[in-house]
Enzyme design. Structure first.
Site, PDB file in Angstrom:
ATOM      1  N   GLY A  10     -22.373 109.355  27.543  1.00 18.34           N
ATOM      2  CA  GLY A  10     -23.737 109.381  26.980  1.00 18.34           C
ATOM      3  C   GLY A  10     -23.842 110.464  25.920  1.00 18.34           C
ATOM      4  O   GLY A  10     -23.791 111.648  26.222  1.00 18.34           O
ATOM      5  N   GLY A  12     -26.413 111.167  23.865  1.00 15.92           N
ATOM      6  CA  GLY A  12     -27.803 111.182  23.410  1.00 15.92           C
ATOM      7  C   GLY A  12     -28.391 112.578  23.378  1.00 15.92           C
ATOM      8  O   GLY A  12     -27.684 113.566  23.158  1.00 15.92           O
ATOM      9  N   ASP A  35     -19.481 107.238  24.341  1.00 13.00           N
ATOM     10  CA  ASP A  35     -20.716 106.436  24.383  1.00 13.00           C
ATOM     11  C   ASP A  35     -20.336 104.988  24.087  1.00 13.00           C
ATOM     12  O   ASP A  35     -19.415 104.719  23.299  1.00 13.00           O
ATOM     13  CB  ASP A  35     -21.697 106.951  23.324  1.00 13.00           C
ATOM     14  CG  ASP A  35     -23.138 106.548  23.635  1.00 13.00           C
ATOM     15  OD1 ASP A  35     -23.961 107.442  23.900  1.00 13.00           O
ATOM     16  OD2 ASP A  35     -23.443 105.324  23.611  1.00 13.00           O
ATOM     17  N   VAL A  90     -26.377 109.352  30.773  1.00 11.09           N
ATOM     18  CA  VAL A  90     -26.880 108.087  30.212  1.00 11.09           C
ATOM     19  C   VAL A  90     -28.387 107.988  30.458  1.00 11.09           C
ATOM     20  O   VAL A  90     -28.938 108.746  31.255  1.00 11.09           O
ATOM     21  CB  VAL A  90     -26.158 106.860  30.820  1.00 11.09           C
ATOM     22  CG1 VAL A  90     -24.676 106.900  30.495  1.00 11.09           C
ATOM     23  CG2 VAL A  90     -26.360 106.789  32.326  1.00 11.09           C
ATOM     24  N   GLU A 161     -30.835 118.506  33.904  1.00 10.41           N
ATOM     25  CA  GLU A 161     -31.029 119.206  32.637  1.00 10.41           C
ATOM     26  C   GLU A 161     -32.472 119.668  32.523  1.00 10.41           C
ATOM     27  O   GLU A 161     -33.383 118.889  32.697  1.00 10.41           O
ATOM     28  CB  GLU A 161     -30.686 118.226  31.499  1.00 10.41           C
ATOM     29  CG  GLU A 161     -30.511 118.888  30.191  1.00 10.41           C
ATOM     30  CD  GLU A 161     -29.641 120.116  30.312  1.00 10.41           C
ATOM     31  OE1 GLU A 161     -28.421 119.967  30.378  1.00 10.41           O
ATOM     32  OE2 GLU A 161     -30.179 121.242  30.355  1.00 10.41           O
ATOM     33  N   ALA A 164     -35.702 121.660  26.874  1.00 10.07           N
ATOM     34  CA  ALA A 164     -36.842 120.994  26.240  1.00 10.07           C
ATOM     35  C   ALA A 164     -36.414 120.591  24.844  1.00 10.07           C
ATOM     36  O   ALA A 164     -35.778 121.383  24.128  1.00 10.07           O
ATOM     37  CB  ALA A 164     -38.022 121.947  26.168  1.00 10.07           C
ATOM     38  N   LYS A 220     -35.864 118.501  39.775  1.00 11.60           N
ATOM     39  CA  LYS A 220     -36.043 118.055  38.386  1.00 11.60           C
ATOM     40  C   LYS A 220     -37.349 117.254  38.255  1.00 11.60           C
ATOM     41  O   LYS A 220     -38.159 117.498  37.351  1.00 11.60           O
ATOM     42  CB  LYS A 220     -34.835 117.211  37.985  1.00 11.60           C
ATOM     43  CG  LYS A 220     -34.977 116.439  36.720  1.00 11.60           C
ATOM     44  CD  LYS A 220     -34.877 117.319  35.500  1.00 11.60           C
ATOM     45  CE  LYS A 220     -35.131 116.492  34.258  1.00 11.60           C
ATOM     46  NZ  LYS A 220     -34.876 117.182  33.042  1.00 11.60           N
ATOM     47  N   GLY A 273     -45.534 113.160  25.592  1.00 15.46           N
ATOM     48  CA  GLY A 273     -44.649 112.015  25.345  1.00 15.46           C
ATOM     49  C   GLY A 273     -43.250 112.413  25.747  1.00 15.46           C
ATOM     50  O   GLY A 273     -43.071 113.271  26.609  1.00 15.46           O
ATOM     51  N   CYS A 276     -39.117 111.862  29.375  1.00 12.90           N
ATOM     52  CA  CYS A 276     -39.040 112.318  30.767  1.00 12.90           C
ATOM     53  C   CYS A 276     -40.348 112.345  31.543  1.00 12.90           C
ATOM     54  O   CYS A 276     -40.388 111.880  32.676  1.00 12.90           O
ATOM     55  CB  CYS A 276     -38.442 113.713  30.812  1.00 12.90           C
ATOM     56  SG  CYS A 276     -36.675 113.662  30.654  1.00 12.90           S
ATOM     57  N   LYS A 339     -43.374 115.529  19.762  1.00 14.28           N
ATOM     58  CA  LYS A 339     -43.814 116.916  19.590  1.00 14.28           C
ATOM     59  C   LYS A 339     -43.053 117.493  18.391  1.00 14.28           C
ATOM     60  O   LYS A 339     -42.135 116.839  17.870  1.00 14.28           O
ATOM     61  CB  LYS A 339     -43.569 117.750  20.841  1.00 14.28           C
ATOM     62  CG  LYS A 339     -42.103 117.917  21.193  1.00 14.28           C
ATOM     63  CD  LYS A 339     -41.960 118.879  22.347  1.00 14.28           C
ATOM     64  CE  LYS A 339     -40.512 119.052  22.707  1.00 14.28           C
ATOM     65  NZ  LYS A 339     -40.276 119.970  23.787  1.00 14.28           N
TER      66      LYS A 339
HETATM   67  P1  ADP Z   1     -31.113 111.017  27.046  1.00 21.92           P
HETATM   68  O1  ADP Z   1     -32.394 111.558  26.454  1.00 21.92           O
HETATM   69  O2  ADP Z   1     -31.214 110.877  28.546  1.00 21.92           O
HETATM   70  O3  ADP Z   1     -29.911 111.758  26.590  1.00 21.92           O
HETATM   71  P2  ADP Z   1     -30.404 108.858  25.198  1.00 21.92           P
HETATM   72  O4  ADP Z   1     -30.903 107.455  25.151  1.00 21.92           O
HETATM   73  O5  ADP Z   1     -30.659 109.791  24.063  1.00 21.92           O
HETATM   74  O6  ADP Z   1     -30.981 109.473  26.578  1.00 21.92           O
HETATM   75  O7  ADP Z   1     -28.844 108.859  25.464  1.00 21.92           O
HETATM   76  C1  ADP Z   1     -28.193 108.103  26.440  1.00 21.92           C
HETATM   77  C2  ADP Z   1     -26.915 107.540  25.837  1.00 21.92           C
HETATM   78  O8  ADP Z   1     -26.145 106.943  26.885  1.00 21.92           O
HETATM   79  C3  ADP Z   1     -27.113 106.459  24.781  1.00 21.92           C
HETATM   80  O9  ADP Z   1     -26.494 106.862  23.579  1.00 21.92           O
HETATM   81  C4  ADP Z   1     -26.432 105.201  25.369  1.00 21.92           C
HETATM   82  O10 ADP Z   1     -25.763 104.429  24.374  1.00 21.92           O
HETATM   83  C5  ADP Z   1     -25.442 105.824  26.342  1.00 21.92           C
HETATM   84  N1  ADP Z   1     -25.052 104.917  27.429  1.00 21.92           N
HETATM   85  C6  ADP Z   1     -25.862 104.232  28.276  1.00 21.92           C
HETATM   86  N2  ADP Z   1     -25.139 103.557  29.184  1.00 21.92           N
HETATM   87  C7  ADP Z   1     -23.841 103.795  28.932  1.00 21.92           C
HETATM   88  C8  ADP Z   1     -22.597 103.394  29.551  1.00 21.92           C
HETATM   89  N3  ADP Z   1     -22.575 102.620  30.628  1.00 21.92           N
HETATM   90  N4  ADP Z   1     -21.456 103.864  29.004  1.00 21.92           N
HETATM   91  C9  ADP Z   1     -21.482 104.686  27.940  1.00 21.92           C
HETATM   92  N5  ADP Z   1     -22.597 105.102  27.320  1.00 21.92           N
HETATM   93  C10 ADP Z   1     -23.766 104.682  27.808  1.00 21.92           C
END
Ligand code: ADP
Length: 444
Positions: A10, A12, A35, A90, A161, A164, A220, A273, A276, A339
């Site tokens: 993940g 993100g 990812d 994720v 986590e 913020a 959390k 918003g 979370c 925000k």
């Molecule tokens: P967060 O705010 O929780 O970090 P995001 O949507 O910004 O959430 O990031 C989550 C990331 O996890 C995304 O980029 C998504 O593509 C990735 N993701 C979700 N499921 C999988 C998976 N099974 N394998 C790899 N990456 C994944």
């Protein structure tokens, strides 16, 4: 046990910044973020000015450690296999279908990545839950791992986590606390120690709190519920202020100076918003109902209801302020992020307000300093689809929207301004630049 290779699934808002800071502070550890979205990986490997996540200070760190001991890869299988410790970061959105729809967290991404871990692991692993999860998810993760991989041993840790968005890097550098939940067994405690050893490279030991897995998972949800509750409390009072002639910012200051209360999270707004708060409270509400604690569930649900009320109230304030009719009026929406100091627009009040104004026939000019045009269009399209608009209707409504790249060109010939995000440039702007004092500015 010394960790040499970390894999984070993940890339993100949580995975990206957290792993960048771990890599910076632990040069002896190789950190690879994977990812399933290969465009995202490409962007993390691309220009520092265009990383998928905007956070003050993040690009500088990525510039320093990328290709040194921080890597972004789409090769999930090899990187799972190589790592001794795997973080799951994720997304866990609110379920839209099935049991618990609209309330419970959708764990399909967690499940998918757990199955990947089971499939590709050829050695024992420590699996760290970083995503926000309902209490007792670790149990489910363990069940999947045990049933799908019979040769290796897995320890599950909960390490929620608390950063913020907007101050993620500072929060990671100077965490109030790092929470690590693990099993009370000897191997569980060894795994906890391995993660303590990572964080203690920069976090003082007295700020690293170790608990059992369930306390950590629930902490959390509870932290986010209490933070959001403060916002809903102050926002509910903003409605009373407007009726009575009290001034909400003065009230907020007066309350916040009481050291027993403190000033954080007492700032009035159009609503909270982000990915979370709403999700976690709905999740908490669902959990309480599940355990038959209906009064407790209702208590927390009210925090979300006040948030919805505040967004609806603000929209109505704009409509009333423009004489009860917004059809064909041009309203400039200042701010799209949920925000200031983030490019994240998930659950942003701006989306909700815009949808209502659009459907009421207003023409909208949108500007945000960080959220990309593509994202704004996607957000609008999603909400219109969710509210049941046909694609013809959506195409028509989009003719009423223009999105601008800079503040100056967004304000021409507006009938009103609505400030939806408290970016600094809007407060300066409001004071100094809007010459025509007759144009209304709506803000909370
Ligand atoms: P967060 O705010 O929780 O970090 P995001 O949507 O910004 O959430 O990031 C989550 C990331 O996890 C995304 O980029 C998504 O593509 C990735 N993701 C979700 N499921 C999988 C998976 N099974 N394998 C790899 N990456 C994944």
């Amino acid at each position: 046990m010394q960790i040499k290779n970390i894999c984070c699934i993940g890339a993100g808002y949580v995975g990206g910044p957290t792993m960048a800071v771990i890599a910076l502070k632990c040069p002896h550890v190789n950190v690879t973020v994977v990812d399933s979205n290969s465009d995202k990986i490409k962007a993390w490997n691309g220009s520092l000015n265009n990383l998928p996540v905007y956070e003050p200070g993040l690009a500088e760190i990525v510039g320093k450690v990328r290709h040194r001991n921080l890597f972004f890869s789409k090769n999930i299988a090899d990187n799972i296999d190589k790592a001794e410790m795997i973080f799951m970061a994720v997304n866990t959105p609110t379920k839209t279908k099935g049991e618990g729809a609209g309330m419970a967290a959708d764990l399909k991404y967690i499940e998918l990545c757990t199955r990947d871990i089971a499939k590709y692991s050829k050695t024992d692993k420590i699996v760290v839950e970083k995503s926000t999860l309902p209490v007792r998810t670790a149990e489910k993760i363990k069940e999947i791992l045990i049933s799908e991989n019979k040769t290796n041993h897995f320890e599950i840790l909960s390490n929620p986590e608390f950063l913020a968005e907007g101050t993620a890097i500072q929060d990671l550098f100077k965490s109030d606390r790092v929470l690590i939940g693990g099993d009370q067994t000897p191997s569980g405690q060894k795994a906890v120690q391995a993660l303590v050893d990572i964080y203690s490279n920069w976090i003082p030991l007295n700020r690293i709190l170790t608990t059992n897995v369930w306390s950590s998972e629930l902490s959390k949800l509870a932290s986010n519920a209490i933070l959001a509750q403060r916002i809903s409390s102050i926002n509910s009072l903003s409605a009373l202020c407007e009726k009575t002639g009290a001034e909400i910012h003065e009230l907020s200051r007066a309350i916040g100076m009481d050291t027993r209360i403190g000033s954080e999270f007492l700032r009035p707004s159009v609503g909270f918003g982000g990915s979370c708060f709403q999700k976690d409270i709905l999740n908490l509400t669902y959990l309480c109902h599940h355990y038959g604690l209906h009064e407790v569930a209702e208590y927390w649900h009210q925090v979300v209801k006040i948030n919805d009320y505040q967004k609806a109230r603000f929209t109505q304030k704009i409509i009333d302020g423009l004489g009860g009719i917004v059809k064909n009026k041009k309203i400039t929406i200042l701010g799209w992020a949920f925000k200031a100091n983030t490019n994240d627009s998930r659950e942003s009040p701006a989306i909700y307000v815009t949808e209502k104004l659009l459907n009421a026939g207003a023409f909208l000019q949108v500007y945000d300093p960080m959220v990309k045009k593509k994202r704004i269009i996607e957000d609008l399209k999603n909400i219109l689809e969710t509210k049941g608009s046909s694609s013809e209707r959506i195409n028509l409504l989009f003719k009423q929207v223009s999105i601008f790249n800079d503040l100056k060109s967004s304000i021409d010939q507006s009938d009103a301004f609505a400030i939806l995000t408290n970016w600094d440039e809007f407060s300066n702007y409001k004071r100094e630049t809007i010459k025509d004092k007759t144009i209304p500015v709506f803000q909370i």
